[in-house]
Design an enzyme around this catalytic site. Structure first.
Site, PDB file in Angstrom:
ATOM      1  N   GLY A 177      46.814  33.238  42.365  1.00  0.00           N
ATOM      2  CA  GLY A 177      45.523  32.785  42.864  1.00  0.00           C
ATOM      3  C   GLY A 177      44.568  33.875  43.312  1.00  0.00           C
ATOM      4  O   GLY A 177      43.370  33.631  43.434  1.00  0.00           O
ATOM      5  N   ASP A 178      45.070  35.085  43.568  1.00  0.00           N
ATOM      6  CA  ASP A 178      44.198  36.207  43.942  1.00  0.00           C
ATOM      7  C   ASP A 178      44.756  37.473  43.295  1.00  0.00           C
ATOM      8  O   ASP A 178      44.971  38.487  43.948  1.00  0.00           O
ATOM      9  CB  ASP A 178      44.124  36.351  45.460  1.00  0.00           C
ATOM     10  CG  ASP A 178      43.043  37.336  45.906  1.00  0.00           C
ATOM     11  OD1 ASP A 178      42.103  37.584  45.119  1.00  0.00           O
ATOM     12  OD2 ASP A 178      43.141  37.864  47.029  1.00  0.00           O
ATOM     13  N   LEU A 179      44.959  37.382  41.992  1.00  0.00           N
ATOM     14  CA  LEU A 179      45.743  38.396  41.292  1.00  0.00           C
ATOM     15  C   LEU A 179      44.861  39.550  40.801  1.00  0.00           C
ATOM     16  O   LEU A 179      44.803  39.846  39.621  1.00  0.00           O
ATOM     17  CB  LEU A 179      46.505  37.759  40.128  1.00  0.00           C
ATOM     18  CG  LEU A 179      47.708  38.540  39.599  1.00  0.00           C
ATOM     19  CD1 LEU A 179      48.730  38.798  40.686  1.00  0.00           C
ATOM     20  CD2 LEU A 179      48.347  37.801  38.439  1.00  0.00           C
ATOM     21  N   ASN A 183      46.730  43.610  44.419  1.00  0.00           N
ATOM     22  CA  ASN A 183      47.841  42.744  44.822  1.00  0.00           C
ATOM     23  C   ASN A 183      49.023  42.819  43.868  1.00  0.00           C
ATOM     24  O   ASN A 183      49.972  42.035  43.983  1.00  0.00           O
ATOM     25  CB  ASN A 183      47.355  41.298  44.952  1.00  0.00           C
ATOM     26  CG  ASN A 183      46.490  41.099  46.177  1.00  0.00           C
ATOM     27  OD1 ASN A 183      46.540  41.904  47.108  1.00  0.00           O
ATOM     28  ND2 ASN A 183      45.688  40.045  46.194  1.00  0.00           N
TER      29      ASN A 183
END
Length: 272
Positions: A177-179, A183
């Site tokens: 979701g926040d790749l 991250n």
């Protein structure tokens, strides 16, 4: 991994974000036995005000690690989710992710939310339109720009931009979701990297892939080639990357301003 920890403390503007992050890490890690990408281990402390994340021993990005990441990410996505924009199991309300407090949906959105064809309707309602409205309220876009952005989101909500999931995904993908690149911690593990700081949710696998491209993951071409070999992507997926980047660009517009508004508007204009 070493015994050292990265300590994260709750932000006043998003007091529940750490609990949501912990739930997301645990949910993503459930895919590891089936070959999903390694996920950082973490534990909540201080009544949920502190998250202690095991530090990752990092290593250089190499072709072998990139290929392992691509294959494992395909299997992480294939582990599935109950519905589009769902929060990770074990999460408690409010169902919001990150400092942006982007909403998630506790129950399916729309009439086709359990199939890939319901993605646009759910994504527009939960993750895109609420952020766009905040951007407009803050003056990031003028009235003419807001109308074009609205038209692009309307097309998304109507399902006009929907596409099949990659081959291994049956229904809804399990997303980090926040790749973005920061991250993804390259490491000497069997999956080539360890993932941190998720906004874990159900959705379309192409959303994660577009985020990898947005801020330039090293060896991205090798990651994507291995992903597609493991789980072939639907025709036209490269052309859909900018559309999939609209939501994070709006989030960055809301949080940071700068040139992100122009980037988001350019994507919307190409879709409207």
């Amino acid at each position: 991994m070493s015994d050292a920890e990265v300590v994260k403390r709750a932000h006043a503007g998003a007091p529940h974000a750490l609990a949501m992050e912990a739930a997301g890490l645990a949910w993503l890690a459930e895919a590891e036995p089936a070959g999903g990408t390694r996920i950082a281990r973490a534990r909540l402390d201080d009544g949920g005000r502190t998250l202690r994340v095991a530090r990752v021993d990092e290593a250089p990005a190499t072709p072998d690690r990139a290929a392992a990441l691509g294959r494992s990410l395909a299997l992480l996505h294939a582990s599935g989710a109950p519905h589009h924009a769902c929060p990770p199991p074990g999460a408690a309300p409010p169902f919001e992710v990150g400092s942006s407090r982007t909403p998630l949906a506790a129950s399916p959105v729309g009439t086709a939310a359990s199939a890939w064809s319901g993605w646009g309707e759910a994504w527009a309602a939960t993750a895109v339109r609420p952020i766009l409205e905040r951007c407009v309220d803050a003056g990031a876009f003028d009235a003419a720009e807001a109308r074009i952005l609205d038209r692009a989101v309307d097309r998304m909500a109507a399902g006009e931009l929907d596409a099949p999931q990659p081959a291994l995904v049956d229904g809804v993908a399990r997303l980090h979701g926040d790749l973005w690149a920061g991250n993804v911690l390259w490491s000497d593990v069997d999956t080539g990297a360890v993932l941190i700081d998720p906004h874990a949710q159900g959705g379309h696998a192409e959303t994660d892939l577009a985020m990898l491209a947005l801020f330039g993951l090293p060896r991205l071409a090798e990651v994507l080639a291995a992903y597609e070999e493991a789980s072939p992507l639907a025709d036209g997926w490269r052309e859909r990357i900018p559309m999939q980047q609209l939501q994070p660009l709006l989030v960055h517009t809301m949080l940071f301003g700068g040139g992100y508004a122009a980037q988001a508007f350019a994507v919307a204009r190409s879709l409207a």
